[in-house]
Design a protein around this motif. Structure first.
Motif, PDB file in Angstrom:
ATOM      1  N   TYR A  92      15.325 -31.577  34.107  1.00 13.97           N
ATOM      2  CA  TYR A  92      14.936 -32.955  34.368  1.00 13.97           C
ATOM      3  C   TYR A  92      16.148 -33.748  34.823  1.00 13.97           C
ATOM      4  O   TYR A  92      17.273 -33.466  34.423  1.00 13.97           O
ATOM      5  N   TYR A  93      15.908 -34.756  35.633  1.00 16.17           N
ATOM      6  CA  TYR A  93      16.997 -35.558  36.180  1.00 16.17           C
ATOM      7  C   TYR A  93      17.594 -36.464  35.108  1.00 16.17           C
ATOM      8  O   TYR A  93      16.896 -37.243  34.464  1.00 16.17           O
ATOM      9  N   HIS A  94      18.897 -36.369  34.931  1.00 19.64           N
ATOM     10  CA  HIS A  94      19.651 -37.188  33.978  1.00 19.64           C
ATOM     11  C   HIS A  94      20.385 -38.259  34.786  1.00 19.64           C
ATOM     12  O   HIS A  94      21.350 -37.959  35.476  1.00 19.64           O
ATOM     13  N   PRO A  95      19.933 -39.521  34.734  1.00 17.16           N
ATOM     14  CA  PRO A  95      20.505 -40.551  35.594  1.00 17.16           C
ATOM     15  C   PRO A  95      21.970 -40.887  35.322  1.00 17.16           C
ATOM     16  O   PRO A  95      22.682 -41.279  36.241  1.00 17.16           O
ATOM     17  N   GLU A  96      22.424 -40.711  34.092  1.00 17.50           N
ATOM     18  CA  GLU A  96      23.818 -41.023  33.784  1.00 17.50           C
ATOM     19  C   GLU A  96      24.764 -39.926  34.271  1.00 17.50           C
ATOM     20  O   GLU A  96      25.887 -40.211  34.682  1.00 17.50           O
ATOM     21  N   LEU A  97      24.308 -38.684  34.211  1.00 19.91           N
ATOM     22  CA  LEU A  97      25.132 -37.566  34.682  1.00 19.91           C
ATOM     23  C   LEU A  97      24.908 -37.284  36.162  1.00 19.91           C
ATOM     24  O   LEU A  97      25.673 -36.535  36.768  1.00 19.91           O
ATOM     25  N   VAL A  98      23.858 -37.854  36.719  1.00 25.86           N
ATOM     26  CA  VAL A  98      23.469 -37.680  38.125  1.00 25.86           C
ATOM     27  C   VAL A  98      23.316 -36.189  38.451  1.00 25.86           C
ATOM     28  O   VAL A  98      23.827 -35.680  39.440  1.00 25.86           O
ATOM     29  N   THR A  99      22.585 -35.510  37.572  1.00 25.85           N
ATOM     30  CA  THR A  99      22.306 -34.087  37.757  1.00 25.85           C
ATOM     31  C   THR A  99      21.060 -33.720  36.963  1.00 25.85           C
ATOM     32  O   THR A  99      20.580 -34.510  36.162  1.00 25.85           O
ATOM     33  N   CYS A 100      20.571 -32.526  37.178  1.00 21.39           N
ATOM     34  CA  CYS A 100      19.423 -32.027  36.421  1.00 21.39           C
ATOM     35  C   CYS A 100      19.921 -31.278  35.187  1.00 21.39           C
ATOM     36  O   CYS A 100      20.903 -30.533  35.273  1.00 21.39           O
TER      37      CYS A 100
ATOM     38  N   PRO B  47      15.884 -30.218  28.734  1.00 14.98           N
ATOM     39  CA  PRO B  47      15.306 -31.339  27.968  1.00 14.98           C
ATOM     40  C   PRO B  47      16.187 -31.843  26.826  1.00 14.98           C
ATOM     41  O   PRO B  47      16.286 -33.050  26.621  1.00 14.98           O
ATOM     42  N   TRP B  48      16.833 -30.952  26.100  1.00 12.41           N
ATOM     43  CA  TRP B  48      17.637 -31.381  24.949  1.00 12.41           C
ATOM     44  C   TRP B  48      18.912 -32.118  25.378  1.00 12.41           C
ATOM     45  O   TRP B  48      19.592 -32.707  24.564  1.00 12.41           O
ATOM     46  N   GLN B  49      19.235 -32.105  26.645  1.00 13.94           N
ATOM     47  CA  GLN B  49      20.416 -32.810  27.149  1.00 13.94           C
ATOM     48  C   GLN B  49      20.082 -34.193  27.700  1.00 13.94           C
ATOM     49  O   GLN B  49      20.966 -34.901  28.149  1.00 13.94           O
ATOM     50  N   MET B  50      18.820 -34.564  27.653  1.00 11.08           N
ATOM     51  CA  MET B  50      18.403 -35.861  28.186  1.00 11.08           C
ATOM     52  C   MET B  50      18.898 -36.992  27.286  1.00 11.08           C
ATOM     53  O   MET B  50      19.058 -36.813  26.081  1.00 11.08           O
ATOM     54  N   PRO B  51      19.129 -38.175  27.865  1.00  6.42           N
ATOM     55  CA  PRO B  51      19.619 -39.303  27.070  1.00  6.42           C
ATOM     56  C   PRO B  51      18.563 -39.796  26.084  1.00  6.42           C
ATOM     57  O   PRO B  51      17.366 -39.621  26.315  1.00  6.42           O
TER      58      PRO B  51
END
Length: 70
Positions: free
Chosen positions: A38-46, A49-53
């Motif tokens: 999934y796209y992580h907007p703060e890291l600007v990468t995919c 799920p457990w790494q999502m903000p």
């Protein structure tokens, strides 16, 4: 053509957390994350799920939490 009010940059798709888009000189380019990410907007990468903000987990589909071994 993209919304002319958006600045150049990367943005999450408001409908699908596995998609994002980039604005370059007013043109929108759509992207799809790889399977299970999934796209992580703060890291600007995919990311997985457990790494999502915090606060974004409720936007993920139920299959994001399925056990991959089953």
């Amino acid at each position: 053509m993209a919304d002319q009010t958006q600045e150049d940059g990367f943005y999450p798709d408001p409908e699908d957390p596995s998609r994002f888009y980039r604005i370059v000189d007013g043109t929108r380019f759509d992207f799809q994350c790889g399977p299970g990410t999934y796209y992580h907007p703060e890291l600007v990468t995919c990311v997985h799920p457990w790494q999502m903000p915090p606060g974004s987990m409720e936007k993920l589909p139920p299959e994001a939490f399925a056990d991959p071994s089953s």
